[in-house]
Motif scaffolding. Structure first.
Motif, short mmCIF file in Angstrom:
data_model
loop_
_atom_site.label_atom_id
_atom_site.label_comp_id
_atom_site.label_asym_id
_atom_site.label_seq_id
_atom_site.Cartn_x
_atom_site.Cartn_y
_atom_site.Cartn_z
N SER A 143 0.83 -1.20 0.00
CA SER A 143 0.00 0.00 0.00
C SER A 143 0.87 1.26 0.00
O SER A 143 1.65 1.47 -0.93
CB SER A 143 -0.95 -0.04 1.20
N GLN A 144 0.79 2.08 1.05
CA GLN A 144 1.64 3.27 1.11
C GLN A 144 3.11 2.86 1.07
O GLN A 144 3.94 3.52 0.44
CB GLN A 144 1.35 4.07 2.38
N GLY A 145 3.43 1.75 1.73
CA GLY A 145 4.79 1.24 1.70
C GLY A 145 5.20 0.78 0.31
O GLY A 145 6.37 0.84 -0.06
N GLY A 146 4.22 0.31 -0.47
CA GLY A 146 4.50 -0.09 -1.84
C GLY A 146 4.81 1.11 -2.72
O GLY A 146 5.70 1.09 -3.56
N ALA A 147 4.06 2.19 -2.50
CA ALA A 147 4.31 3.43 -3.24
C ALA A 147 5.69 3.98 -2.90
O ALA A 147 6.44 4.42 -3.79
CB ALA A 147 3.23 4.46 -2.91
N LEU A 148 6.05 3.91 -1.62
CA LEU A 148 7.36 4.37 -1.19
C LEU A 148 8.47 3.47 -1.73
O LEU A 148 9.55 3.95 -2.09
CB LEU A 148 7.43 4.43 0.34
N THR A 149 8.19 2.18 -1.81
CA THR A 149 9.15 1.24 -2.39
C THR A 149 9.48 1.65 -3.82
O THR A 149 10.65 1.71 -4.22
CB THR A 149 8.59 -0.19 -2.38
N LEU A 150 8.44 1.93 -4.60
CA LEU A 150 8.63 2.30 -5.99
C LEU A 150 9.51 3.55 -6.11
O LEU A 150 10.49 3.58 -6.87
CB LEU A 150 7.28 2.54 -6.65
N ALA A 151 9.17 4.59 -5.36
CA ALA A 151 9.93 5.83 -5.42
C ALA A 151 11.37 5.64 -4.95
O ALA A 151 12.31 6.17 -5.55
CB ALA A 151 9.24 6.90 -4.57
N SER A 152 11.55 4.85 -3.89
CA SER A 152 12.89 4.63 -3.33
C SER A 152 13.80 3.88 -4.28
O SER A 152 14.98 4.23 -4.43
CB SER A 152 12.77 3.88 -2.00
N VAL A 153 13.27 2.86 -4.93
CA VAL A 153 14.07 2.07 -5.86
C VAL A 153 14.44 2.88 -7.10
O VAL A 153 15.57 2.87 -7.56
CB VAL A 153 13.30 0.79 -6.26
#
Length: 251
Positions: A143-153
């Motif tokens: 969810s929000q962590g998935g969105a942050l994962t995408l941006a971080s990678v």
């Protein structure tokens, strides 16, 4: 937006306990110790809005393959922040979310996303400095962590082992892709989304892979019919196989 509600965590914990007990009771006599060809690896898991890192730790118990014996897991908790979509209520949140459900056209708070990305990059840098090959670093989030994962990678300057997005969305505008380095474009993305998701709409997930494709980023998208805003065991089994196929040996 929580990834594992309290009740679900309890169920998961019981299931894992039974699985572990079965393995211990039925494990054959150990064979002679052989040199370990697997290098150290790192999996960073980013939880959803209002959740916590410790509540998600049972996830790692599913990853029983030998390839994960040298894996370090990290389940950090987001700082407490006011969240616009929840009328300013303060709760664990990586960045601000303006509306629920999240759609493909939802407003994006790039400023707070970039601040959270810096924190994730610090965690990655620390692990690489400790000796982990960047190719064995995997960032995963729900969810929000998935969105942050995408941006971080995408914004990390080096090629990583991979980024896994579960029920996430693209938390930035397309212009952000101009900041993605050539090495970052080589990091593969696994994107999983339930087709019955009413919190982060399936359409929000669907818009991600085409956008990444235009930027030259490889993205494997998996749709799960009937799955709402949660993570299924099938998704986690697929994640295990996906990471295993990308782990680098120490040789």
């Amino acid at each position: 937006m929580k990834s594992l509600p309290a009740k679900s965590v309890a169920v998961f914990a019981v299931t894992f306990g039974i699985t572990i007990s079965f393995v211990l009771l039925h494990h054959p006599n150990p064979s002679p110790v052989k040199p370990d060809p697997m290098a150290r690896s790192f999996v960073l898991w980013l939880h959803g809005l209002g959740d916590s890192g410790p509540a998600n730790e049972p996830i790692k118990s599913l990853f029983t393959s030998p390839e994960f014996r040298n894996t370090k897991w990290s389940f950090p908790s987001a700082p407490s922040n006011p969240v616009t979509c929840n009328y300013g209520a303060v709760m664990p949140s990586w960045f601000d979310i303006h509306e629920i459900p999240v759609t493909a056209e939802s407003p994006k708070d790039e400023g707070s996303v970039l601040k959270a990305v810096q924190d994730v990059h610090s965690m990655i840098d620390k692990e690489i400095a400790a000796g982990t090959n960047p190719n064995n670093v995997f960032i995963c989030g729900f969810s929000q962590g998935g969105a942050l994962t995408l941006a971080s990678v995408l914004l990390y300057p080096k090629t990583l082992g991979g980024g896994a997005v579960f029920s996430g969305w693209v938390p930035f505008n397309s212009s952000m892709l101009e900041r993605v380095t050539a090495d970052a474009r080589k990091t593969p993305i696994l994107w999983s989304h339930g087709m019955a998701d009413r919190t982060v709409l399936f359409e929000a997930g669907q818009t991600g892979p085409p956008l990444l494709g235009k930027a030259g980023v490889s993205c494997e998208f998996k749709a799960y019919p009937g799955l709402g805003h949660s993570i299924s065991n099938e998704e986690l089994r697929n994640l295990e196989s996906w990471i295993k196929s990308r782990l680098q040996s120490s040789s």
